[in-house]
Design a protein around this motif. Structure first.
Motif, PDB file in Angstrom:
ATOM      1  N   GLY A   1      -1.524   3.330  -2.109  1.00 51.90           N
ATOM      2  CA  GLY A   1      -2.654   2.806  -1.791  1.00 51.90           C
ATOM      3  C   GLY A   1      -3.304   2.226  -3.458  1.00 51.90           C
ATOM      4  O   GLY A   1      -4.506   1.805  -3.184  1.00 51.90           O
TER       5      GLY A   1
ATOM      6  N   LEU B   1       0.876  -1.278   0.074  1.00 52.01           N
ATOM      7  CA  LEU B   1       0.062  -0.207  -0.096  1.00 52.01           C
ATOM      8  C   LEU B   1       0.864   1.403   0.038  1.00 52.01           C
ATOM      9  O   LEU B   1       0.714   2.126  -0.644  1.00 52.01           O
ATOM     10  CB  LEU B   1      -0.932   0.056   1.306  1.00 52.01           C
TER      11      LEU B   1
ATOM     12  N   VAL C   1      -8.747  -8.381   5.990  1.00 50.15           N
ATOM     13  CA  VAL C   1      -8.511  -7.840   4.763  1.00 50.15           C
ATOM     14  C   VAL C   1      -9.017  -8.684   3.570  1.00 50.15           C
ATOM     15  O   VAL C   1      -9.603  -8.271   2.520  1.00 50.15           O
ATOM     16  CB  VAL C   1      -6.763  -7.688   4.933  1.00 50.15           C
TER      17      VAL C   1
ATOM     18  N   ARG D   1     -10.768   0.157  -1.532  1.00 49.46           N
ATOM     19  CA  ARG D   1      -9.553   1.141  -1.774  1.00 49.46           C
ATOM     20  C   ARG D   1      -8.425   0.944  -0.727  1.00 49.46           C
ATOM     21  O   ARG D   1      -8.536   0.522   0.392  1.00 49.46           O
ATOM     22  CB  ARG D   1     -10.234   2.556  -1.306  1.00 49.46           C
ATOM     23  N   GLY D   2      -7.130   1.212  -1.229  1.00 54.26           N
ATOM     24  CA  GLY D   2      -5.954   1.114  -0.345  1.00 54.26           C
ATOM     25  C   GLY D   2      -6.074   1.740   1.067  1.00 54.26           C
ATOM     26  O   GLY D   2      -5.636   1.234   1.898  1.00 54.26           O
ATOM     27  N   GLU D   3      -6.742   2.685   1.083  1.00 55.16           N
ATOM     28  CA  GLU D   3      -6.816   3.648   2.399  1.00 55.16           C
ATOM     29  C   GLU D   3      -7.659   2.736   3.365  1.00 55.16           C
ATOM     30  O   GLU D   3      -7.544   2.673   4.494  1.00 55.16           O
ATOM     31  CB  GLU D   3      -7.357   5.047   2.325  1.00 55.16           C
TER      32      GLU D   3
ATOM     33  N   ILE E   1      -5.554  -2.681   8.557  1.00 51.11           N
ATOM     34  CA  ILE E   1      -4.410  -3.058   9.343  1.00 51.11           C
ATOM     35  C   ILE E   1      -4.205  -2.162  10.674  1.00 51.11           C
ATOM     36  O   ILE E   1      -3.865  -2.701  11.386  1.00 51.11           O
ATOM     37  CB  ILE E   1      -3.210  -3.008   8.176  1.00 51.11           C
TER      38      ILE E   1
ATOM     39  N   ILE F   1      -7.916  -0.607   3.321  1.00 54.02           N
ATOM     40  CA  ILE F   1      -7.103  -1.881   3.734  1.00 54.02           C
ATOM     41  C   ILE F   1      -6.175  -1.280   4.724  1.00 54.02           C
ATOM     42  O   ILE F   1      -6.018  -2.108   5.873  1.00 54.02           O
ATOM     43  CB  ILE F   1      -6.622  -2.294   2.525  1.00 54.02           C
ATOM     44  N   GLN F   2      -5.566  -0.174   4.584  1.00 52.84           N
ATOM     45  CA  GLN F   2      -4.649   0.274   5.794  1.00 52.84           C
ATOM     46  C   GLN F   2      -5.349   0.536   6.903  1.00 52.84           C
ATOM     47  O   GLN F   2      -4.797   0.111   8.081  1.00 52.84           O
ATOM     48  CB  GLN F   2      -4.042   1.729   5.065  1.00 52.84           C
TER      49      GLN F   2
END
Lengths: 243, 243
Positions: A77, A72, B68, B80-82, B88, B84-85
Motif C-alpha cells: 500500500g 499496491l 482511482v 492511502r493505498g488501502e 478497485i 485505492i484498493q
C-alpha cells in the motif's frame, strides 16, 4: 471446400503483446525502488491478472487495473500516488498505440479475401478492438468481424450457430494455442498456429486435442495461401478418392 | 408495420445507474477525510470520467480507473493505498452486481416478442454486458443482441446496414436521450423514452432532432405494447388513407 477462413487479430495480424511487454518493463522500473526483484514484481502482476480475469476480462483496461492492484500489493500500500498515476497513464498510452501489421499480413489477407469469405475473431476490450481494426486498414477484407469476451469452445460454437458454419469447413489462424487453436480443433475445425515471438503465459497450453491432420504450424502468415491451397486440394481429392 | 423493436439494456430493462450511484457515494465517503466537499469530489470524478472516455470507453472498468485517478487528483497523490484498493474492489463488486429487472420488464418483453423480432442494443464492457444479459433471463426473447462501444448515429447506421433494417420501421426504447433517442430520431426511426429515476449527466441532452410524431415518452415500459399497437394502427390507416 473451406467456407470460412478466420483470423485472430492481436499478435496474429498486428503487434500487441509487445505493448504489454513494454508496459510491464516500465511497471518493473516503477516498482524497483520499493525493493522487490523484477521477477517477484512480475510474478505478483501475473497472479493478480489471472485472479482478476473473472471480474475484468481480457484487454488493457483490466490489465491497467491489475497493474495498480499489483503495485499496491508489492508495496503493502505504500506505492506513491504519482507512480499509480503513471500506471494509469501507461494504460492510456496502450489505448492509443500504433497498429503495426506483422510482415506480409496485408498482402496475405488481401490475397485470401479474393477467393474466400474472411472472418476476424478477436477478444479484448470492445472500443480498443474496434479502434485497432479501423486503424489496421484491414476491416474491408473481412466479411464478418466478431469481438468476443473469451475464446472457448462454447464461444466458437455460438459463432458457428449464428453464421451457420460447418466446423469441418472452418479454418482458424492464430498465435494462441489456448484461444485460437485448441477450441477449434476440439470442435472439428482446421487450425493454423503462427507463433508470435512473445506469448502471454496465460495463453500457453501443453495439451492439444486430437487433430487428425487438421492442425498446422507455420512460421509466417505468408505461407498461408499455399497451405490453404494444399488443404483444399487434398480435401477435394480425398472426397473423390484420389482419382 | 414495425420490423424491429429494439431495447436499450442498462436502466431500461434492469437497474444499473443505482450501482454507479452507490459506488460514487462510497467514493465520496472514502475521500471525505482528505478535505474536499462531496460536491467537489464528485465534480472531479465526473470531469475525469469524461476526459477518459476516449481512452477507456463506457462501462465499469473505465469508471473504476477514473475513480482511482480522481482520488489521486483530489488528494494531490496523497490518497492511502488501502483506499485505492477499496476503489478497485468497488469496481469488482460492480462486475458482479445482481441484475434486477425494472418493474414489468419481463412481462412486457415476453409479450412483445410474440409478435415482433426484438433486438437488444447496449453499450459498455463486453464481458459485463454478456454477463448481465445472461443473468437477466431475457436473452432468449431477443432475436438479435448487439453490444456496441458507443451509440451514435453512425453506430445505429451500421446496425441498420448489417441487418438490412429500414429505419422508418425501426423503434428503439431507452432511458437515454443522448444514446437511445436522438440518434434514432435523426435517422428517421421511432424512439420511445422511458426515463430512469437517475441519469448520468453525460447522457442528458437539451436538444432533440425533429421527430414528426416519431418521438414518445412513457412513464413505464409496461405502456409499450399499447403504444406500439397505436403506432402500427395509425401507420397502417395512414397508408390506407383512413378508409
Amino acid at each position: 471446400m473451406l467456407e470460412i477462413i478466420a483470423f485472430d487479430a492481436d499478435d496474429t495480424l498486428w503487434h500487441s503483446e509487445t505493448y504489454y511487454a513494454e508496459a510491464q518493463a516500465r511497471f518493473v522500473e516503477i516498482l524497483s525502488p520499493y525493493g522487490e526483484t523484477s521477477e517477484q514484481a512480475l510474478a505478483v502482476l501475473h497472479r493478480v491478472e489471472i485472479e482478476n480475469l473473472p471480474y475484468f476480462g481480457y484487454g488493457f483496461k483490466g490489465f491497467t487495473l491489475s497493474m495498480v492492484q499489483a503495485a499496491l500489493s508489492i508495496t503493502a500500500g505504500a506505492v506513491r500516488g504519482e507512480h499509480i498515476q503513471e500506471l494509469i497513464d501507461l494504460g492510456k498510452t496502450m489505448s492509443g498505440h500504433a497498429v503495426l501489421l506483422l510482415d506480409g499480413v496485408h498482402e496475405t489477407v488481401a490475397q485470401l479475401a479474393r477467393h474466400h469469405p474472411l472472418m476476424l475473431i478477436t477478444k479484448g476490450d470492445l472500443l480498443d478492438q474496434e479502434r485497432k481494426i479501423s486503424d489496421s486498414g484491414l476491416g474491408d477484407y473481412f466479411q464478418y468481424i466478431e469481438i468476443v469476451s473469451d475464446k472457448t469452445p462454447a464461444s466458437y460454437q455460438r459463432l458457428f450457430q449464428r453464421h451457420d458454419i460447418n466446423p469441418a469447413r472452418f479454418l482458424m489462424i492464430g498465435n494462441s494455442l489456448r484461444s485460437d487453436i485448441a477450441p477449434v480443433l476440439s470442435l472439428g475445425g482446421y487450425a493454423v498456429h503462427v507463433p508470435y515471438h512473445l506469448t502471454w503465459a496465460h495463453e500457453a497450453l501443453t495439451d492439444l486435442p486430437a487433430a487428425d491432420g487438421r492442425f498446422f504450424q507455420l512460421e509466417s502468415i505468408t505461407d498461408l495461401p499455399r497451405l490453404i491451397g494444399k488443404i483444399e486440394k487434398e480435401g477435394a481429392s480425398g472426397n473423390e478418392e484420389r482419382k
